[in-house]
Write an enzyme that holds these catalytic residues in place. Structure first.
Site, PDB file in Angstrom:
ATOM      1  N   LYS A  67      -4.840  -2.739   4.962  1.00 27.24           N
ATOM      2  CA  LYS A  67      -4.817  -3.674   6.030  1.00 27.24           C
ATOM      3  C   LYS A  67      -5.626  -3.287   7.256  1.00 27.24           C
ATOM      4  O   LYS A  67      -6.385  -3.136   8.105  1.00 27.24           O
ATOM      5  CB  LYS A  67      -3.048  -4.557   6.888  1.00 27.24           C
ATOM      6  CG  LYS A  67      -3.360  -6.034   6.494  1.00 27.24           C
ATOM      7  CD  LYS A  67      -4.246  -6.430   5.956  1.00 27.24           C
ATOM      8  CE  LYS A  67      -5.055  -6.745   5.014  1.00 27.24           C
ATOM      9  NZ  LYS A  67      -4.765  -7.374   3.776  1.00 27.24           N
ATOM     10  N   ASN A 122     -26.512 -16.688  -6.515  1.00 21.67           N
ATOM     11  CA  ASN A 122     -24.724 -15.341  -5.572  1.00 21.67           C
ATOM     12  C   ASN A 122     -24.726 -15.256  -6.987  1.00 21.67           C
ATOM     13  O   ASN A 122     -24.374 -15.804  -8.552  1.00 21.67           O
ATOM     14  CB  ASN A 122     -23.833 -16.707  -5.463  1.00 21.67           C
ATOM     15  CG  ASN A 122     -22.956 -15.596  -4.865  1.00 21.67           C
ATOM     16  OD1 ASN A 122     -22.421 -15.111  -4.724  1.00 21.67           O
ATOM     17  ND2 ASN A 122     -21.736 -16.643  -4.637  1.00 21.67           N
ATOM     18  N   GLY A 123     -24.646 -13.966  -7.427  1.00 26.29           N
ATOM     19  CA  GLY A 123     -24.020 -13.100  -8.961  1.00 26.29           C
ATOM     20  C   GLY A 123     -25.264 -12.036  -8.728  1.00 26.29           C
ATOM     21  O   GLY A 123     -25.323 -11.480  -7.738  1.00 26.29           O
ATOM     22  N   CYS A 165     -21.691 -14.502  -1.951  1.00 26.23           N
ATOM     23  CA  CYS A 165     -22.276 -14.747  -0.774  1.00 26.23           C
ATOM     24  C   CYS A 165     -21.737 -16.517  -1.016  1.00 26.23           C
ATOM     25  O   CYS A 165     -21.550 -16.427  -1.109  1.00 26.23           O
ATOM     26  CB  CYS A 165     -24.163 -14.916  -1.627  1.00 26.23           C
ATOM     27  SG  CYS A 165     -24.333 -12.806  -1.927  1.00 26.23           S
ATOM     28  N   GLU A 180      -9.059  -1.850   6.470  1.00 27.01           N
ATOM     29  CA  GLU A 180     -10.635  -2.628   6.236  1.00 27.01           C
ATOM     30  C   GLU A 180     -10.919  -3.228   7.967  1.00 27.01           C
ATOM     31  O   GLU A 180     -11.820  -3.771   7.504  1.00 27.01           O
ATOM     32  CB  GLU A 180      -9.998  -4.102   5.217  1.00 27.01           C
ATOM     33  CG  GLU A 180      -8.946  -4.549   5.751  1.00 27.01           C
ATOM     34  CD  GLU A 180      -8.512  -5.347   4.415  1.00 27.01           C
ATOM     35  OE1 GLU A 180      -9.173  -5.795   3.860  1.00 27.01           O
ATOM     36  OE2 GLU A 180      -7.438  -6.051   3.611  1.00 27.01           O
ATOM     37  N   GLU A 215      -0.427  -2.439   1.028  1.00 27.22           N
ATOM     38  CA  GLU A 215      -0.376  -3.379   1.286  1.00 27.22           C
ATOM     39  C   GLU A 215      -0.948  -2.967   3.224  1.00 27.22           C
ATOM     40  O   GLU A 215      -1.943  -2.905   4.076  1.00 27.22           O
ATOM     41  CB  GLU A 215       0.337  -4.040   1.195  1.00 27.22           C
ATOM     42  CG  GLU A 215      -0.381  -5.686   2.366  1.00 27.22           C
ATOM     43  CD  GLU A 215      -1.778  -6.054   2.216  1.00 27.22           C
ATOM     44  OE1 GLU A 215      -1.970  -5.522   1.120  1.00 27.22           O
ATOM     45  OE2 GLU A 215      -2.142  -7.138   2.343  1.00 27.22           O
ATOM     46  N   HIS A 217       4.970  16.103  -1.810  1.00 27.95           N
ATOM     47  CA  HIS A 217       4.277  16.226  -3.428  1.00 27.95           C
ATOM     48  C   HIS A 217       2.620  16.737  -2.325  1.00 27.95           C
ATOM     49  O   HIS A 217       1.621  16.917  -3.705  1.00 27.95           O
ATOM     50  CB  HIS A 217       4.299  15.956  -4.282  1.00 27.95           C
ATOM     51  CG  HIS A 217       5.721  15.447  -4.493  1.00 27.95           C
ATOM     52  ND1 HIS A 217       6.628  16.426  -5.338  1.00 27.95           N
ATOM     53  CD2 HIS A 217       6.788  14.337  -4.953  1.00 27.95           C
ATOM     54  CE1 HIS A 217       7.530  16.093  -5.771  1.00 27.95           C
ATOM     55  NE2 HIS A 217       8.113  15.243  -5.899  1.00 27.95           N
ATOM     56  N   ARG A 277     -17.703 -15.358   3.514  1.00 26.12           N
ATOM     57  CA  ARG A 277     -18.359 -14.948   1.738  1.00 26.12           C
ATOM     58  C   ARG A 277     -18.992 -14.018   2.353  1.00 26.12           C
ATOM     59  O   ARG A 277     -19.272 -12.936   1.693  1.00 26.12           O
ATOM     60  CB  ARG A 277     -18.422 -16.236   1.530  1.00 26.12           C
ATOM     61  CG  ARG A 277     -17.803 -17.392   1.288  1.00 26.12           C
ATOM     62  CD  ARG A 277     -18.398 -18.090   0.411  1.00 26.12           C
ATOM     63  NE  ARG A 277     -18.104 -17.716  -1.120  1.00 26.12           N
ATOM     64  CZ  ARG A 277     -17.604 -17.651  -2.093  1.00 26.12           C
ATOM     65  NH1 ARG A 277     -16.811 -18.608  -1.592  1.00 26.12           N
ATOM     66  NH2 ARG A 277     -18.483 -17.531  -2.849  1.00 26.12           N
ATOM     67  N   LYS A 293     -14.899 -12.117   2.069  1.00 26.93           N
ATOM     68  CA  LYS A 293     -14.119 -12.584   1.248  1.00 26.93           C
ATOM     69  C   LYS A 293     -15.258 -12.607  -0.128  1.00 26.93           C
ATOM     70  O   LYS A 293     -16.306 -13.440  -0.031  1.00 26.93           O
ATOM     71  CB  LYS A 293     -14.113 -13.674   1.829  1.00 26.93           C
ATOM     72  CG  LYS A 293     -12.005 -14.150   1.256  1.00 26.93           C
ATOM     73  CD  LYS A 293     -11.240 -13.824   2.778  1.00 26.93           C
ATOM     74  CE  LYS A 293      -9.946 -14.101   2.143  1.00 26.93           C
ATOM     75  NZ  LYS A 293      -8.890 -13.522   2.401  1.00 26.93           N
ATOM     76  N   TRP A 310     -24.375 -10.989   1.127  1.00 24.84           N
ATOM     77  CA  TRP A 310     -23.150  -9.737   0.863  1.00 24.84           C
ATOM     78  C   TRP A 310     -23.643  -8.865   0.658  1.00 24.84           C
ATOM     79  O   TRP A 310     -24.498  -9.273  -0.986  1.00 24.84           O
ATOM     80  CB  TRP A 310     -22.099  -9.924   0.906  1.00 24.84           C
ATOM     81  CG  TRP A 310     -21.072  -8.713   0.293  1.00 24.84           C
ATOM     82  CD1 TRP A 310     -20.128  -8.412   1.104  1.00 24.84           C
ATOM     83  CD2 TRP A 310     -20.975  -8.021  -0.770  1.00 24.84           C
ATOM     84  NE1 TRP A 310     -20.272  -7.430   1.340  1.00 24.84           N
ATOM     85  CE2 TRP A 310     -20.256  -7.041  -0.229  1.00 24.84           C
ATOM     86  CE3 TRP A 310     -21.302  -8.177  -2.214  1.00 24.84           C
ATOM     87  CZ2 TRP A 310     -19.712  -5.618  -0.935  1.00 24.84           C
ATOM     88  CZ3 TRP A 310     -20.990  -6.937  -2.278  1.00 24.84           C
ATOM     89  CH2 TRP A 310     -20.191  -5.415  -1.872  1.00 24.84           C
TER      90      TRP A 310
HETATM   91  C1  F6R Z   1      -7.460  -7.334   1.420  1.00 20.11           C
HETATM   92  C2  F6R Z   1      -8.330  -8.555   0.844  1.00 20.11           C
HETATM   93  C3  F6R Z   1      -8.566  -8.002  -0.844  1.00 20.11           C
HETATM   94  C4  F6R Z   1      -8.205  -9.463  -1.715  1.00 20.11           C
HETATM   95  C5  F6R Z   1      -9.397  -8.789  -3.018  1.00 20.11           C
HETATM   96  C6  F6R Z   1      -8.139  -9.741  -4.127  1.00 20.11           C
HETATM   97  O1  F6R Z   1      -7.180  -8.393   2.736  1.00 20.11           O
HETATM   98  O2  F6R Z   1      -8.449  -9.804   0.593  1.00 20.11           O
HETATM   99  O3  F6R Z   1      -8.468  -6.580  -1.705  1.00 20.11           O
HETATM  100  O4  F6R Z   1      -7.162  -8.897  -2.064  1.00 20.11           O
HETATM  101  O5  F6R Z   1     -10.167  -8.737  -2.912  1.00 20.11           O
HETATM  102  O6  F6R Z   1      -8.683 -11.198  -3.667  1.00 20.11           O
HETATM  103  P1  F6R Z   1      -8.641 -12.002  -4.546  1.00 20.11           P
HETATM  104  O7  F6R Z   1      -6.928 -11.977  -4.217  1.00 20.11           O
HETATM  105  O8  F6R Z   1      -8.992 -13.313  -3.775  1.00 20.11           O
HETATM  106  O9  F6R Z   1      -8.249 -12.290  -6.260  1.00 20.11           O
END
Ligand code: F6R
Length: 607
Positions: free
Chosen positions: A484, A99-100, A2, A487, A480, A503, A27, A602, A73
């Site tokens: 991408k 937040n938490g 958050c 998500e 990755e 497999h 966030r 994020k 969030w």
């Molecule tokens: C994917 C993404 C997440 C972060 C993960 C770790 O695009 O952004 O998978 O990579 O939450 O985040 P950090 O790097 O901030 O520890």
């Protein structure tokens, strides 16, 4: 997760807080709210949805000189206006944003209800405001200090009371809180993006610290009321870095920034005279570095895939056994700390709780843990034994892109450093540096092909399932690429080693499930081509990311993206860019909110 902001000063607090919330929206973006001091009482406005929905509810003429705001969030309780923060006490005079996660909220709630407090929301956070209310007589700071020891869990909290206009109290335990110092104005926020439009002077709070801000200053203490002296630090990010600068989405901007962000990650860290790298923040002597027998890397999400590339490089270049592990799993596995093992915690935000707590667990057991972080002053950067900043600049889009290429840049440098202390010759070191320094130019060439990738994405965006397949150092890149795509476009995608499809996953192949193969010109190319043929034999569509001039591939697959040639181990840089662009354009084609995809946020500060 958050976002939090608090402001007191001469400006209209409502405007400052809403502007701060816009900057913090990455966030968390399911609901938001503000509580501002207005005419001797608090005015609380909350709204489900984005900050623009909250903004629409705020009267134009709502003047205030202090207040707090929050972008949520959801963890406990559905997304609605009531569960949005701030939460207020029974009198309506006290408001808190949090937040938490409060782990013992149920027992506290029962106790407070029995004492006559009325609860409105389903959140864990609401207990905090009633607990502070319980202890409040005429001093907000004192009440906060009495309430905090009863809370179990993590928090960054910021609160205001109508009876103490202009004062904001903040406290931190496990969730970040930073104070901004302006001219006759003060800020509290969950991260610096909320305040850099106003000030570059910051004070980062540590766990267990409480701060009281007023327009003319601040006091920091610990829970036992002992004064704590804090250092004022300079914020290095610029305002323009957290703006879109003409791009429709931050994700596009951040993908395109990569030639520059890779250059920044390596610049000043190459020693051409010795054909090696130097990484200042490691806090390790030459002897420490030569004694390393093993490297273990912990991370989550995209950072985990970058760590897998890192582990591959450490085994391939300095020949040091290395492994990347999910931080969330390491923490609860009662990890064994082996002698002469160096640990890395890799994280863009520096706040990911899975990684932070795993790091703390490793450190408690005596491990040396270095951070590879982007955000200066973040919890992992501060709590690690040393480390390397990747200097990507702010990454605002929820989907991580430039952090990945910068994180792997640091692993290339670290591998070079260790290898030059072992078996890599001077001339091999020189060649390695040339290869690394040529990468940003090659990334530019791939970015120039983005219209072609956009066209390809249009063709495939309607598919509901995808396989991403790679091998060796590019296997984590396939993982990755799948992450991408899923998500931000919500298309189901799986990443595999291409050797693995026989497999099991090959059962998924049909005309509607395309496979995206990473095909570098390395030793495994022949085997990957056999895997492609296996898919084609089952009528599967194939997209190949291959090296310029690979005529053979063109005849076998449905679509190709040609990338410049590089040395075998450097392909992850060049393979990942088309995958980022492909995911971005598929999401655009499907009309997704690219920067703020559903259910995500994020910086994941909950377990
Ligand atoms: C994917 C993404 C997440 C972060 C993960 C770790 O695009 O952004 O998978 O990579 O939450 O985040 P950090 O790097 O901030 O520890």
């Amino acid at each position: 997760m958050c976002g939090i902001i608090g402001y007191c000063g001469p400006k209209n607090a409502t405007k400052v807080i809403v502007q701060g919330l816009r900057r913090l929206e990455y966030r968390g973006y399911d609901s938001a709210g503000i509580a501002v001091g207005s005419n001797g009482s608090l005015k609380v406005i909350k709204s489900k949805g984005k900050i623009k929905d909250l903004h629409n509810k705020i009267p134009e003429d709502l003047e205030s000189t202090y207040g707090i705001g929050h972008t949520r969030w959801a963890t406990h309780g559905v997304v609605n206006d009531i569960n949005a923060h701030p939460h207020v006490d029974c009198t309506g005079d006290l408001a808190v944003v949090h937040n938490g996660i409060i782990e013992n909220f149920e027992s506290l709630k029962n106790m407070l209800k029995a004492e006559g407090h009325t609860f409105h929301s389903e959140t864990d956070s609401e207990v905090i405001v009633h607990l502070i209310e319980k202890y409040f007589k005429d001093d907000l700071e004192k009440a906060v200090k009495e309430a905090l020891p009863l809370l179990k869990g993590t928090f960054g909290i910021v609160c205001v009371h109508a009876k103490e206009p202009g004062t904001i109290v903040g406290a931190r335990n496990g969730s970040p809180l930073v104070m901004g110092i302006g001219l006759d104005e003060m800020f509290l926020a969950s991260d610096v993006t909320a305040i850099i439009a106003h000030t570059k002077q910051a004070v980062y709070l540590e766990d267990g610290e409480i701060v009281v801000i007023k327009p003319d200053g601040f006091v920091t203490t610990d829970i036992d009321d002992r004064q704590v002296t804090k250092e004022i630090e300079q914020i290095t990010w610029e305002l323009q870095e957290i703006e879109k600068n003409g791009h429709p989405f931050f994700m596009e901007k951040e993908i395109i920034e990569q030639p520059e962000s890779i250059r920044r990650a390596i610049s000043g860290r190459i020693d051409k005279d010795q054909a090696t790298a130097h990484l200042g923040g490691l806090n390790l002597s030459t002897k420490d570095l030569t004694n390393i027998e093993r490297v273990k890397i912990i991370a989550a999400g995209t950072s985990y895939y970058a760590s897998m590339v890192g582990a591959y490089l450490l085994e391939a270049i300095p020949r040091i056994p290395a492994i990347a592990e999910l931080a969330s799993e390491v923490r609860y596995r009662n990890p064994i700390i082996e002698k002469n093992t160096l640990y890395f915690a890799v994280t863009q935000s520096g706040e990911t709780v899975d990684t932070l707590y795993a790091m703390k667990e490793l450190k408690r057991k005596g491990a040396t843990v270095l951070g590879i972080c982007n955000v200066v002053g973040s919890s992992i950067a501060r709590d690690s034994d040393g480390g390397v900043y990747i200097h990507s600049g702010p990454e605002i889009a929820v989907a991580s892109t430039k952090a990945f290429t910068s994180q792997i840049s640091v692993f290339y440098l670290f591998s070079l450093l260790l290898a030059r202390m072992r078996d890599l010759s001077f001339s091999e070191g020189e060649k390695f540096i040339q290869d690394l320094q040529s990468i940003p130019f090659k990334v530019e060439k791939i970015l120039d092909m983005r219209l072609k990738i956009k066209e390809m994405a249009k063709k495939y965006a309607h598919c509901s399932d995808f396989l991403f397949l790679g091998r060796g150092v590019n296997y984590p890149v396939a993982l990755e690429g799948a992450l991408k795509l899923k998500e931000i476009s919500y298309i189901h995608a799986e990443g595999y080693s291409s050797a693995e499809i026989k497999h099991g996953p090959i059962a998924l192949i049909n005309e509607d499930t395309p496979s995206l193969f990473l095909v570098p010109d390395d030793d495994l190319r022949g085997k990957i081509i056999s895997n492609i043929k296996e898919v084609k034999a089952r009528k599967g569509k194939v997209i190949a990311i291959c090296v310029e001039g690979d005529e053979e591939i063109k005849d076998i697959v449905d679509d190709i993206v040609e990338i410049p040639k590089t040395t075998e181990l450097f392909y992850p840089f060049l393979m990942v860019i088309p995958l980022q662009l492909f995911a971005y354009y598929c999401a655009l084609e499907l009309g997704r909110d690219v920067d703020q995809p559903r259910n995500l946020a994020k910086s994941v500060t909950v377990e």
